[in-house]
Design an enzyme around this catalytic site. Sequence first.
Site, PDB file in Angstrom:
ATOM      1  CG  HIS A 191      -2.075  -0.973   1.053  1.00 47.63           C
ATOM      2  ND1 HIS A 191      -2.909  -0.974  -0.045  1.00 47.63           N
ATOM      3  CD2 HIS A 191      -2.514  -1.980   1.845  1.00 47.63           C
ATOM      4  CE1 HIS A 191      -3.809  -1.930   0.092  1.00 47.63           C
ATOM      5  NE2 HIS A 191      -3.581  -2.560   1.223  1.00 47.63           N
ATOM      6  CB  CYS A 498      -8.885   3.497 -18.160  1.00 45.68           C
ATOM      7  SG  CYS A 498     -10.335   2.434 -17.970  1.00 45.68           S
TER       8      CYS A 498
END
Length: 565
Positions: A191, A498
Amino acid sequence: MTERTLSGIGVTPLSGVGTVVWYRPDADLPEPPAPVDVDAEAELARFEDARAAAEDELEAERERTAERVGEEEAAVFDAHVQFLNDPQITDGVSDAIESGLPAEHAVQETFTEFVEQFENMGGRMGERADDLRDVRDRLVRVLSDGERVDLSSLPEGSVVVAERLTPSDTAQLDPERVAGFVTVTGGRTSHAAIFARSLALPAIVGVGEELQSVEDGTEVVVDGESGDLVVDPSDERKEAAAAAADVDIRHEAVETADGVDIEVAANIGTLADLGPAVDRGADGVGLFRTEFLFLDRESPPDEDEQYEAYVEALESFDGGRVVVRTLDIGGDKPVPYLDLPDEENPFLGERGIRRSLGPDADLFETQVRALLRAAASADGANLSVMLPLVSTVEELRAGRERFESVAADLDAEGVANELPEFGIMVETPAAAFMADQFAPHVDFFSIGTNDLAQYVMAAERGNERVSELGDYRQPAVLRAIDATVSAAEGEDCWVGMCGEMAGDPDLTELLVGLGLDELSMSAVTVPQVKAAVAETDTADARDLAERVLQADTKAEVAEILTLDQ
């Protein structure tokens, strides 16, 4: 001092020069004592109160992170709430309290056992141990009435150095003050690494214990591309790093070495992302996620609020294309004003266009009205709209008909509006298989590789045990991309991408070879992808794509790509 270099894993293609500020949050955690005679009932009550307080903090932190960094990054705090309420963990804490430990020590002991279990699994599961540490430390701090360390107001030019950084730590970092961060542990998919890319911070993880030898106040160069941390750099090294940090950003359209135009756009999760996207040279917006307008509130946004948000995006790019994805919310997100079903697997349930054509039809109509008005807001407004999770031609037709009927309503009301360019997300196997049937009805496809990989490989994105299966380098995923592009050929239909894959400069040549017209990504990698496009020859790229599409395994794909570097 003599210059020396430590090596780790670079996670952002950025460089920074600054001064080391060590962050050691674990130093104040209490050591568990031997079991004592405690009032178990009172300690259990303290634990429950602390859980409630921690959950309130997490919800507030999620909201702040969604606003400042992005909705996707903020979702990590949903996982923290799950850990906070996980029965195995809470039962373990309760048992430890009943055995004679005070609540804070029971929390530390129980969570640490789970942290060690995750670390022993290794890989991405090992990286998730930081989430458990984050929840553990939050609970201990609440129980101990401790003050949270503030990383948001560090001196300008700070390079944060730590054993590890949790999501709560990283979310506090201010790119205006922090020149980068470096950690002893961590990997490319941690993260901390994900937040670094979103915040456009130079970052290196996984340097190892040698990092402990770097003292507070030491001057360093952080090369987030190579993974090199240069300690006590020479003046020449600092000047070179400063020059590298001043990236040569192209603020004009880019084309391949042989003259083929490729649009390089940015993914937008909140309005706060628009400025960095413009600054990093994005040609436009390839994915404007609208969920942030609907989340963390008690009632939905009205038509005017949405209209203003879409116009702000259009004005930011002054004629550059802005591709807006209509609302994509399902049972995985808490929305108090929607009757969301409690589904065993919300990613395969009622979400995206399925809700927009069903229970959220009124919400969808309001969004469509705002979009049609925004498309007519100014001369040169370049708005495109795409529908999420389309799987059937019937869904596509119904979605398009809704836009046309709302446009007729606005015309009847005398309200200026315009039908925008219309497309769909290709993120399900059905959409890839049926792309030839969809192509005549749309102006464009946008391939969402994160979800496409998940659905093609039947490998849940959040499940670390199958993360290798859900990789976009899997041959089946690459062939689904190729099938989509091939279906658009011969139709007046461009194809964009995307997902995370679009922002990897090492894959730009392959994507050009597969026939992509547009690539959209986190703003931080826009300059590197533009540079990669400019160096690509389309004939060589097509040859690379043909070889990759013949590969039988992910390892073969990786080998072909490595040999081509």
